[in-house]
Design an enzyme around this catalytic site. Structure first.
Site, mmCIF file in Angstrom:
data_model
loop_
_atom_site.group_PDB
_atom_site.id
_atom_site.type_symbol
_atom_site.label_atom_id
_atom_site.label_comp_id
_atom_site.label_asym_id
_atom_site.label_seq_id
_atom_site.Cartn_x
_atom_site.Cartn_y
_atom_site.Cartn_z
ATOM 1 N N SER A 124 0.820 -1.210 0.000
ATOM 2 C CA SER A 124 0.000 0.000 0.000
ATOM 3 C C SER A 124 0.856 1.263 0.000
ATOM 4 C CB SER A 124 -0.906 -0.003 1.234
ATOM 5 O OG SER A 124 -1.538 1.254 1.418
ATOM 6 N N GLU A 126 0.193 3.668 1.672
ATOM 7 C CA GLU A 126 0.205 4.119 3.064
ATOM 8 C C GLU A 126 1.573 3.850 3.707
ATOM 9 O OE1 GLU A 126 -2.039 5.466 5.329
ATOM 10 O OE2 GLU A 126 -3.498 5.931 3.766
ATOM 11 N N TYR A 148 -2.020 0.161 10.305
ATOM 12 C CA TYR A 148 -2.276 -0.505 9.025
ATOM 13 C C TYR A 148 -1.034 -0.440 8.139
ATOM 14 C CZ TYR A 148 -4.237 -1.067 4.292
ATOM 15 O OH TYR A 148 -4.481 -1.468 3.004
#
Length: 329
Positions: A124, A126, A148
């Site tokens: 990801s 992120e 996460y």
């Protein structure tokens, strides 16, 4: 010979689009679904009758080993993860086990059974977190800002280590925000598309929003699963940044969605400071040039086409009574 693909997270947005792609290419698609996720199979719609479901606890190493040994897949797509990033703060250990634990157990199963399975890990954007420079490519350092992202980074490096140490064909796509009509309403794109449709039909009066200046690299999920598949078809496993390379603000998102149904968004937006996110990223934008160069991949659906698709679908759902109008989330 028909290829078998195992897919974790098959009941999610990406699982749906990936299953659709694989079935169209003649694969046998098997979803590894935990018992408590069985009710979510309805999200697959008509695809539920075309894929096979193997019920297994993703936390159970022995059960995953058995699944891999019995099914002997040519490809594994590990998409299992909580879908909504902010929720990871409520259960950081559970998030770590689902993301990193599942990846590790699957990689170990492939290694122990001795298969030449090609493994895709869903990484990801992120993971880039608090970036120093934009756009980001495969060499950009990871600086995760939430549980996460930290779990995704751990799973990513676990995949890399299995490739380097054991010679597994293991790779990952570092995917930026990718959306579709299948997104849940807590995601800002779907919240906005549902609001535009609800207001157009006179079912809702306003839409509460937080930071309209926050920016994202948004693409269409159907395009991004194509990149996943392509990564497992090349000779060498590598990491790829997958995104559009274009930043749009939340203001652009709202304006585009409302314009698609002929509405002036400024008449309906109410700013709510309680909706501001503390870990907001402003410059997470992809440099997907490696994917274009090595895979021949480029996004096909534009930002405007994506929003129009989402709003149109929500209009149809509301008119048919399939969903309720927007409630503020």
């Amino acid at each position: 010979m028909t290829k078998t693909a195992l897919v974790t997270g098959i009941t999610g947005q990406d699982g749906y689009y990936l299953s659709h792609l694989l079935l169209n290419r003649g694969y046998r698609v098997v979803g590894l679904v935990p018992p408590h996720r069985q009710p979510n199979l309805t999200k697959l719609g008509t695809l539920a009758n075309q894929v096979e479901i193997f019920t297994v606890d993703l936390r159970d190493s022995r059960a995953l080993l058995t699944a891999v040994e019995q099914l002997r897949p040519q490809e594994i797509y590990n998409l299992a993860a909580p879908s909504f990033v902010p929720d990871s703060w409520n259960d950081p250990l559970g998030t770590l086990d689902l993301i990193t634990g599942t990846a590790t157990r699957l990689l170990e199963a492939v290694r122990q059974v001795g298969l030449s399975t090609r493994f895709y890990q869903a990484s990801s954007s992120e993971m880039f977190g608090d970036v120093f420079s934009s756009p980001q490519d495969e060499e950009t350092p990871f600086r995760p800002k939430n549980p996460y992202a930290a779990a995704k980074m751990h799973a990513h490096w676990t995949m890399v280590h299995h490739r380097q140490r054991y010679g597994l064909f293991a790779c990952s796509g570092i995917l930026y925000n990718h959306e579709s009509p299948l997104r849940a309403p807590q995601f800002v794109t779907r919240k906005v598309s549902l609001a535009a449709a609800s207001i157009k039909l006179g079912l809702t009066d306003t839409l509460e929003m937080g930071n309209l200046d926050a920016k994202r690299d948004w693409g269409f999920a159907g395009d991004y699963v194509e990149a996943m598949w392509l990564m497992l078809q090349v000779d060498e496993p590598e990491e790829y940044v997958i995104g559009t390379g274009k930043l749009h603000s939340v203001r652009d998102l709202v304006a585009t969605a409302f314009e698609s149904v002929g509405l002036d968004w400024t008449r309906y937006i109410v700013l709510n400071t309680s909706l501001l996110r503390q870990d907001e990223h402003f410059q997470l934008v992809a440099d997907p040039s490696k994917a274009k160069r090595n895979l021949g991949w480029e996004p096909q659906v534009s930002f405007e086409e994506l929003l129009e698709k989402m709003v149109k679908t929500d209009l149809e759902r509301l008119q048919s009574g399939a969903i309720a109008p927007l409630t503020q989330v």
